[in-house]
Design an enzyme around this catalytic site. Sequence first.
Site, PDB file in Angstrom:
ATOM      1  N   SER A 109      22.353  63.626  68.234  1.00 21.15           N
ATOM      2  CA  SER A 109      21.497  64.642  68.848  1.00 21.15           C
ATOM      3  C   SER A 109      22.250  65.706  69.640  1.00 21.15           C
ATOM      4  CB  SER A 109      20.470  63.975  69.769  1.00 21.15           C
ATOM      5  OG  SER A 109      21.112  63.198  70.758  1.00 21.15           O
ATOM      6  N   ASP A 113      16.607  66.435  79.482  1.00 16.68           N
ATOM      7  CA  ASP A 113      15.831  65.202  79.528  1.00 16.68           C
ATOM      8  C   ASP A 113      16.745  64.058  79.959  1.00 16.68           C
ATOM      9  OD1 ASP A 113      17.339  64.650  77.272  1.00 16.68           O
ATOM     10  OD2 ASP A 113      15.706  64.965  75.851  1.00 16.68           O
ATOM     11  N   HIS A 122      20.116  64.558  77.354  1.00 14.66           N
ATOM     12  CA  HIS A 122      20.675  65.777  76.788  1.00 14.66           C
ATOM     13  C   HIS A 122      20.756  66.932  77.790  1.00 14.66           C
ATOM     14  CE1 HIS A 122      18.471  63.534  73.581  1.00 14.66           C
ATOM     15  NE2 HIS A 122      19.652  63.650  73.001  1.00 14.66           N
TER      16      HIS A 122
END
Length: 348
Positions: free
Chosen positions: A44, A322, A325
């Site tokens: 991610s 978040d 990240h």
Amino acid sequence: MDSHKQLFILLWLSLVLVLLSGLQAEASRHLKYPTKELFVFGDSYVDTGNSQKSKPGSWKEPYGITFPGKPAGRFSDGRVLTDFIAKYLRLRSPIPHKFRNIVSKHYLKYGMNFAYGGTGVFDTFTSGPNMTAQIDSFNQLIQENVYTPSDLSKAIAYVSVAGNDYNHYLATNGSLPGFPSFIASVVKQTTTDLIHLQSLGFKRIVVGALQPLGCLPQTTAESSFQRCNSTFNDLVALHNNLLNQSVAKLNQETKDHTTFTILDIFDSFASVLNHPASHNIKDHLKPCCAGVSSQYNCGSVDENNVKKYLVCENPESSFFWDGLHPTQAGWNAVYNELEKKGLHNILY
């Protein structure tokens, strides 16, 4: 001509020569390594849209509110590391692999992104392809002549291993005493993946160091986002030391001019988190987007589609978006630190 005019002309000519030599050096640097394509593998931290739209996260609000203004598959409010690396290389951010058949072939010339949020070098909870499977997908495109050996000789492969294997290890009752041996297995598999990329024809392969996992909001929440977890960061140091040793060994053993390098994400993260004000960051450990209670995450909603999360007023003042990240501002700060510390030595 008087002496003052002669001195002025000499100084002017000297300045012109210095400027020209600088421009020539910059040009030669680009000519020596004319990067034309960027290929991305990982998770991610570099995924720009491969993850499934049905899954919570990158394709759901409020992800993407800063860029492009709506959810677009990035695990952030905006751009992620891939976008900044591509920018530095003067390339368009490479197209996600899942969109390869629905975009103009023109976009393929910048490379391709195979990264998938939540994945690791081993299988994790996500149904996405692990690193080996991502590389196999790329190999399939080589077999189909979408990319040629000539393409790869002028391309960079970037590999992101940002900790999903370790999250999975802890979530499946992995023990702390067993952590060092598991770390060694993750680095060993990462090395196998790097060698695989080399065998496909890449001449420049860059792998990211592991960021300070002990500073991620999912970890610092236990201290109300006041301090990092030193135990986790000590384990990260072990990962990065083993990775450094492995990459050094690869470079010693390589005979075909392939270069393996490490992008020191850890040091850049630490620099920003230790001096957030210098990057206009106010909240350096607290996430901008979080659930209203510990059982909810950024982007979660109830059965009536009522939001179960809160978003800060100014994402640009937060380092983390978040629980895992960075924000676009956070990634920009990391990128600036990387650039200050010699990004050109890694990417050119």
